[in-house]
Scaffold this active site. Structure first.
Site, mmCIF file in Angstrom:
data_model
loop_
_atom_site.group_PDB
_atom_site.id
_atom_site.type_symbol
_atom_site.label_atom_id
_atom_site.label_comp_id
_atom_site.label_asym_id
_atom_site.label_seq_id
_atom_site.Cartn_x
_atom_site.Cartn_y
_atom_site.Cartn_z
ATOM 1 N N THR A 220 -24.430 -17.245 34.425
ATOM 2 C CA THR A 220 -23.815 -17.582 33.124
ATOM 3 C C THR A 220 -23.775 -16.384 32.182
ATOM 4 O O THR A 220 -22.890 -16.300 31.329
ATOM 5 C CB THR A 220 -24.523 -18.774 32.453
ATOM 6 O OG1 THR A 220 -25.859 -18.407 32.099
ATOM 7 C CG2 THR A 220 -24.553 -19.985 33.369
ATOM 8 N N LEU A 263 -21.035 -17.918 28.165
ATOM 9 C CA LEU A 263 -20.589 -19.314 28.154
ATOM 10 C C LEU A 263 -21.393 -20.068 29.209
ATOM 11 O O LEU A 263 -20.899 -20.347 30.312
ATOM 12 C CB LEU A 263 -19.086 -19.385 28.446
ATOM 13 C CG LEU A 263 -18.193 -18.643 27.446
ATOM 14 C CD1 LEU A 263 -16.729 -18.735 27.858
ATOM 15 C CD2 LEU A 263 -18.381 -19.188 26.026
ATOM 16 N N HIS A 264 -22.642 -20.403 28.864
ATOM 17 C CA HIS A 264 -23.531 -20.986 29.884
ATOM 18 C C HIS A 264 -22.982 -22.286 30.463
ATOM 19 O O HIS A 264 -22.717 -22.394 31.657
ATOM 20 C CB HIS A 264 -24.911 -21.268 29.274
ATOM 21 C CG HIS A 264 -25.595 -20.062 28.699
ATOM 22 N ND1 HIS A 264 -26.029 -19.020 29.476
ATOM 23 C CD2 HIS A 264 -25.930 -19.739 27.419
ATOM 24 C CE1 HIS A 264 -26.612 -18.106 28.700
ATOM 25 N NE2 HIS A 264 -26.558 -18.522 27.455
ATOM 26 N N ASP A 265 -22.886 -23.316 29.611
ATOM 27 C CA ASP A 265 -22.601 -24.656 30.139
ATOM 28 C C ASP A 265 -21.207 -24.812 30.752
ATOM 29 O O ASP A 265 -21.058 -25.534 31.755
ATOM 30 C CB ASP A 265 -22.828 -25.710 29.048
ATOM 31 C CG ASP A 265 -24.306 -25.844 28.703
ATOM 32 O OD1 ASP A 265 -25.148 -25.484 29.558
ATOM 33 O OD2 ASP A 265 -24.625 -26.309 27.596
#
Ligand code: BDR
Ligand code: CA
Length: 329
Positions: A220, A263-265
């Protein structure tokens, strides 16, 4: 309590750029989004709402980025923005499985979504508790047909495993943002927020034997939104794209001197849409359930449990996929 470390790691060399066609699956995949919105959760939810490849059965909420009342309300606000109040929201765990909840870090602002203006929810959360609803849904639909896109601490999913094992066995797969393998953590030296927030829940899900794809910081942190990226989204004039740009801009404001933000999720949704853009390795993992600075940290361990872990990503291609999905719909 351990302090969160700044998410300011440098960008790795750009990998091969591939333009993945947007090809809707013959039939949209039925998914449940388990989430603690959260700026990056909100971006992932908006992507799932526009992508025709997903059919969202419901959103289950969990305390994490902020308290359960706010994460649940934010889920409803996002659905109201998208005009999708046909999708039900179910309130999940307010505290971790077996330890007191951490003090709120309020990293995404006091409203959990960086102050970005969203309408109020068009309807309140359902009366049924999240885990009860999820168990019923899994028992009702054919086994293996529901995927869970997990964007927050794993408390709800651990409760499903512990309280409803027959229903849990029917999950298609869990794709979860969490952990750090070779990367430093973002809360403790080796701890990532979602697993740190409820280590016992993470350990329960990892040991459950359910099909689990983990998308850790190793991936991520490579998928970063730049100001140029947000400008492209804003200019498109498409509501979801413009809202994502707004959310990313508020994410920029939460950090100084940053040229890009991870933008992890959304990587969870992007993996579900285009797994060929990620490199997966099966690792045997154990979760640190101690109370020290590495609470929730993952260790590659011969006695651990097998998990599919995303360790590489074609970052330009997944960013391109994200913007094309948002702009196309
Ligand atoms: C994770 O922690 C949260 O703050 C984000 O929403 C994401 O799910 C990243 O470590
Ligand atoms: Ca999250």
């Amino acid at each position: 309590m351990a302090k969160r470390r700044p998410l300011s790691d440098k960008r790795r060399p750009i990998q091969r750029k591939v333009s993945t066609p947007i090809m809707p699956h013959a039939k949209p995949r039925l998914v449940v989004i388990d989430t603690d919105p959260g700026i990056d959760d909100a971006i992932g939810i908006l992507l799932a709402l526009v992508a025709p490849e997903f059919s969202i059965a419901g959103i289950t909420t969990v305390a994490g980025n902020i308290g359960i009342g706010t994460t649940t309300r934010n889920a409803g606000r996002l659905l109201a923005f998208a005009g999708r109040d046909d999708i039900p929201v179910f309130t999940g765990a307010a505290v971790p499985l077996s330890r007191p909840g951490p003090e709120p870090l309020n990293l995404h602002g006091v409203d959990g979504i960086g102050g970005v203006p969203l309408p109020p929810p068009a309807r309140g959360p359902e009366a049924a508790p999240a885990v009860e609803w999820l168990a019923e849904l899994l028992l009702k639909e054919p086994a293996g047909t529901i995927d869970i896109l997990a964007l927050g601490p794993l408390t709800n999913l651990a409760q499903l495993v512990l309280d409803h094992p027959d229903a849990a066995q029917r999950v298609g797969r869990i794709i979860a943002m969490g952990g750090a393998i070779h990367e430093r953590g973002n809360v403790g030296p080796r701890s990532e927020f979602n697993l740190w927030a409820d280590p016992e829940a993470a350990a329960t899900v990892v040991a459950s034997g359910l099909p689990l794809v983990l998308v850790p910081l190793d991936v991520t942190r490579r998928v970063r939104a730049s100001r140029e990226f947000t400008e492209t989204l804003s200019k498109s004039g498409k509501p979801a794209a413009a809202m994502v740009a707004h959310l990313i801009e508020s994410y920029f404001e939460a950090a100084t001197h940053q040229e890009s933000r991870p933008l992890h999720d959304p990587c969870v949704m992007l993996y579900a849409l285009a797994p060929e853009l990620f490199r997966i390795e099966e690792l045997r993992l154990s979760v640190d359930v101690g109370n020290a600075e590495n609470a929730g940290a993952l260790t590659v361990d011969a006695n651990g449990f097998p998990v599919q872990v995303a360790l590489g990503v074609d970052a330009p291609a997944v960013l391109d996929l994200l913007s094309r999905q948002l702009i196309a719909h």
